[in-house]
Scaffold this active site. Sequence first.
Site, short mmCIF file in Angstrom:
data_model
loop_
_atom_site.label_atom_id
_atom_site.label_comp_id
_atom_site.label_asym_id
_atom_site.label_seq_id
_atom_site.Cartn_x
_atom_site.Cartn_y
_atom_site.Cartn_z
N GLY A 68 0.87 -1.17 0.00
CA GLY A 68 0.00 0.00 0.00
C GLY A 68 0.91 1.23 0.00
N GLN B 227 -5.53 -9.10 -2.23
CA GLN B 227 -5.54 -8.11 -1.14
C GLN B 227 -6.97 -7.82 -0.68
OE1 GLN B 227 -3.65 -7.93 -3.86
NE2 GLN B 227 -1.74 -6.82 -3.51
N ASP C 236 -1.63 4.52 -6.20
CA ASP C 236 -0.19 4.39 -5.95
C ASP C 236 0.58 5.61 -6.45
OD1 ASP C 236 -1.06 1.49 -5.66
OD2 ASP C 236 1.01 1.58 -4.93
O1 MRU Z 1 0.59 -4.11 -4.53
P1 MRU Z 1 -0.03 -3.38 -3.38
O2 MRU Z 1 -0.82 -4.27 -2.47
O3 MRU Z 1 0.99 -2.53 -2.65
O4 MRU Z 1 -1.06 -2.37 -4.06
C1 MRU Z 1 -1.79 -1.50 -3.25
C2 MRU Z 1 -2.75 -0.66 -4.01
O5 MRU Z 1 -2.85 -0.72 -5.21
C3 MRU Z 1 -3.54 0.33 -3.20
O6 MRU Z 1 -4.79 0.56 -3.80
C4 MRU Z 1 -2.78 1.67 -3.16
O7 MRU Z 1 -1.46 1.48 -2.77
C5 MRU Z 1 -3.42 2.62 -2.24
S1 MRU Z 1 -3.20 2.13 -0.57
C6 MRU Z 1 -3.91 3.25 0.45
#
Ligand code: MRU
Length: 354
Positions: free
Chosen positions: A56, A203, A244
Amino acid sequence: MTDHNESPASTFSPIRWGASGLELLDQTRLPREETWLDCRLPGDVAGAIRRLSVRGAPAIGVTAAYGLVVGLQSGDEDHDLRERFEETWELLAATRPTAVNLRWALDQGREVFERHADSGREAATTALLEWAHGLHAADIEANRRLGAHGATLFTRGDRVLTHCNTGALATAGYGTALGVIQSSWADGKLGMVWVDETRPLLQGARLTTWELERLGIPYRLVTDSSAGSLMSRELVDRIVVGADRIAANGDTANKIGTYTVAVLANRHGVPFYVAAPLSTIDRDTPTGSEIPIEERDPGEVTEVFGTTIAPGEAAAANFAFDVTPHELITAIITDAGVLEPPFEESIARAFAAR
Ligand code: MRU
């Protein structure tokens, strides 16, 4: 001033600074086990980010901040302080390319280090730890503000669809899109949440459901491919997702599958919101085409929890993120308020007003 022996989080956080240093809730083991990882070396921190023990965008940024402290603490006395700092910085910067919060935190950390490096290792370490605690607390505060702004967009009984995990687990605490959902629930507006399972690493199925259970918020877990059918049957009133990296024009990189949901929302006239703190907006990236997209191990697609689900020779592609063009986004919910199109202008105004 923060006591530098304690994390400042008064809310649930997947990141904590305990007596022995940095501890991270290992999200790869959720929901089956709640295990905390001790990170004594920069390699422990980098490894945890790379394998998604901590994940995240905001959580990655705050973890990297503490990772710089771990780097200075773990070097032996003879090791040149600047060299040690740079090695740690490079190691952490190379972990994941898409979440801009990582680079945002590391760049700030370098400024703090530069201001204190000449005063010696202890002074630099103390200054960096105080700064990391400040970043940790500021992210939680930003998310609470963001949640309150987002809740104003909701109306009573709303059924909301979300993708991936954007709750306390994905941040320093409280969450972004899931923070908006939490605030709307507290305001008595939310009906229920549709949770996309979020292949390949689930997730949504593993983490968002875990958080919603703890919060007592009603939800239904669905396969990613259900989104279109749910919208066509008028079972979704709003969509809220995290980010992200948001480019200067509002184009948004988020977990793979977000773009598909945005296109479907457009087709069915369902409002599509992105929720993220200003730290996720990268004004140095003009549009989504310049956002680097992480490509992960194809094994994450061909296997599920160690069980191969495709023939041994199957070739897979595993792009971890996609880009939703700004014209598909109804509003961007930030800690500085709800930004509306044209985003190039509303983003610039939000930064100018800081
Ligand atoms: O691969 P991840 O689990 O790190 O991806 C996370 C996401 O895509 C979330 O939607 C994003 O980081 C926002 S978290 C508040």
